[in-house]
Design a protein around this motif. Structure first.
Motif, PDB file in Angstrom:
ATOM      1  N   ARG A  20      -5.877   0.716  -0.154  1.00 15.12           N
ATOM      2  CA  ARG A  20      -4.888   1.572  -0.791  1.00 15.12           C
ATOM      3  C   ARG A  20      -4.706   2.813   0.062  1.00 15.12           C
ATOM      4  O   ARG A  20      -5.593   3.206   0.818  1.00 15.12           O
ATOM      5  N   LEU A  21      -3.542   3.410  -0.070  1.00 13.30           N
ATOM      6  CA  LEU A  21      -3.218   4.640   0.652  1.00 13.30           C
ATOM      7  C   LEU A  21      -3.057   5.812  -0.292  1.00 13.30           C
ATOM      8  O   LEU A  21      -2.953   6.945   0.150  1.00 13.30           O
ATOM      9  N   GLY A  22      -3.026   5.551  -1.584  1.00 12.76           N
ATOM     10  CA  GLY A  22      -2.850   6.636  -2.524  1.00 12.76           C
ATOM     11  C   GLY A  22      -3.323   6.288  -3.914  1.00 12.76           C
ATOM     12  O   GLY A  22      -3.560   5.126  -4.231  1.00 12.76           O
ATOM     13  N   VAL A  23      -3.454   7.309  -4.738  1.00 12.37           N
ATOM     14  CA  VAL A  23      -3.824   7.111  -6.131  1.00 12.37           C
ATOM     15  C   VAL A  23      -2.778   6.219  -6.799  1.00 12.37           C
ATOM     16  O   VAL A  23      -3.100   5.249  -7.474  1.00 12.37           O
ATOM     17  N   VAL A  24      -1.508   6.550  -6.621  1.00 14.29           N
ATOM     18  CA  VAL A  24      -0.416   5.666  -7.038  1.00 14.29           C
ATOM     19  C   VAL A  24       0.123   5.096  -5.735  1.00 14.29           C
ATOM     20  O   VAL A  24       0.938   5.695  -5.060  1.00 14.29           O
ATOM     21  N   ASP A  25      -0.376   3.936  -5.379  1.00 21.71           N
ATOM     22  CA  ASP A  25      -0.177   3.370  -4.054  1.00 21.71           C
ATOM     23  C   ASP A  25       1.197   2.724  -3.876  1.00 21.71           C
ATOM     24  O   ASP A  25       1.848   2.932  -2.872  1.00 21.71           O
ATOM     25  N   ASP A  26       1.621   1.935  -4.844  1.00 17.60           N
ATOM     26  CA  ASP A  26       2.844   1.153  -4.683  1.00 17.60           C
ATOM     27  C   ASP A  26       3.527   0.984  -6.029  1.00 17.60           C
ATOM     28  O   ASP A  26       2.912   0.561  -6.998  1.00 17.60           O
ATOM     29  N   ILE A  27       4.799   1.318  -6.059  1.00 13.50           N
ATOM     30  CA  ILE A  27       5.651   1.095  -7.230  1.00 13.50           C
ATOM     31  C   ILE A  27       6.818   0.251  -6.734  1.00 13.50           C
ATOM     32  O   ILE A  27       7.428   0.556  -5.711  1.00 13.50           O
ATOM     33  N   VAL A  28       7.116  -0.810  -7.468  1.00 19.31           N
ATOM     34  CA  VAL A  28       8.266  -1.635  -7.085  1.00 19.31           C
ATOM     35  C   VAL A  28       9.176  -1.795  -8.296  1.00 19.31           C
ATOM     36  O   VAL A  28       8.705  -2.002  -9.409  1.00 19.31           O
ATOM     37  N   LEU A  29      10.471  -1.641  -8.063  1.00 18.10           N
ATOM     38  CA  LEU A  29      11.464  -1.839  -9.109  1.00 18.10           C
ATOM     39  C   LEU A  29      12.188  -3.142  -8.830  1.00 18.10           C
ATOM     40  O   LEU A  29      12.675  -3.369  -7.709  1.00 18.10           O
ATOM     41  N   HIS A  30      12.241  -3.987  -9.851  1.00 17.39           N
ATOM     42  CA  HIS A  30      12.911  -5.286  -9.751  1.00 17.39           C
ATOM     43  C   HIS A  30      14.148  -5.257 -10.646  1.00 17.39           C
ATOM     44  O   HIS A  30      14.087  -4.708 -11.752  1.00 17.39           O
ATOM     45  N   PRO A  31      15.235  -5.870 -10.222  1.00 11.95           N
ATOM     46  CA  PRO A  31      16.394  -5.948 -11.112  1.00 11.95           C
ATOM     47  C   PRO A  31      16.092  -6.904 -12.275  1.00 11.95           C
ATOM     48  O   PRO A  31      15.548  -7.980 -12.066  1.00 11.95           O
ATOM     49  N   LEU A  32      16.405  -6.472 -13.473  1.00  6.95           N
ATOM     50  CA  LEU A  32      16.197  -7.289 -14.668  1.00  6.95           C
ATOM     51  C   LEU A  32      17.533  -7.641 -15.295  1.00  6.95           C
ATOM     52  O   LEU A  32      18.521  -6.919 -15.123  1.00  6.95           O
ATOM     53  N   ALA A  33      17.550  -8.734 -16.032  1.00 12.42           N
ATOM     54  CA  ALA A  33      18.737  -9.207 -16.747  1.00 12.42           C
ATOM     55  C   ALA A  33      19.939  -9.255 -15.807  1.00 12.42           C
ATOM     56  O   ALA A  33      19.898  -9.939 -14.803  1.00 12.42           O
TER      57      ALA A  33
END
Length: 187
Positions: A20-33
């Protein structure tokens, strides 16, 4: 989520077997519906600006949110994500320079050792597929991971990593970038 994570976790005091590189390392947004990938990318950019400025952490964009579509694994490689820094197969604290040599998309180039870096992207759904084996030889996990991954000449659209997973086991952690093309049974 960021606020609670930063209040609760100090990266300098953290260790484990997963990179990991951070406390919150990776956030990904996916298209829904009926949402499009472009809409997910727009929202990603808005969130990135807020996170970088509000929490003063370097933030890197990837996937559809990055101007050139840069992949998450290439950013991670540039930043040293895949190189264990403790006992040959563990990650502990923050070991990178406090001033980044790579300019983030948002936030400062100076890194808080307690918070680290965040990567935020927009992309279609991926599937995570992990295989745990009873062994203490992490070199076996790494060899298998290399053979399975597209980068190592294995399955297309598969990224994998060999890790220690507890006292007597190892894990091959796989990300199936196009799960309709390559599914877990092939891994």
């Amino acid at each position: 989520m960021f606020e609670v994570a930063y209040e609760t976790i100090n990266l300098e005091q953290h260790s484990g077997t997963h990179p990991r590189l951070g406390v919150v390392d990776d956030i990904v947004l996916h298209p829904l519906a009926r949402a499009s990938l472009d809409e997910a990318a727009w929202l990603t950019k808005a969130v990135t600006t807020d996170i970088g400025n509000r929490f003063q952490v370097p933030v890197f964009l990837y996937g559809a949110a990055h101007p050139t579509g840069k992949a998450l694994d290439s950013i991670r490689r540039e930043l040293g994500y895949y190189r264990p820094n403790f006992m040959d197969n563990q990650w502990a604290g923050w070991t990178m320079p406090e001033i980044l040599s790579v300019k983030p998309d948002e936030g400062p180039t100076c890194v808080s050792r307690a918070r680290g870096i965040t990567m935020i992207g927009a992309r279609p759904w991926v599937r995570l597929y992990n295989v745990t084996m009873i062994s203490t030889d992490v070199s076996v996990a790494r060899r298998i991971a290399r053979m399975v991954s597209a980068r190592g000449g294995g399955l297309p659209t598969v990224q994998s990593l060999g890790l220690v997973h507890g006292e007597n086991s190892i894990k091959i952690a796989c990300m199936l970038l196009e799960p309709n093309r390559v599914e877990g049974d092939r891994v």
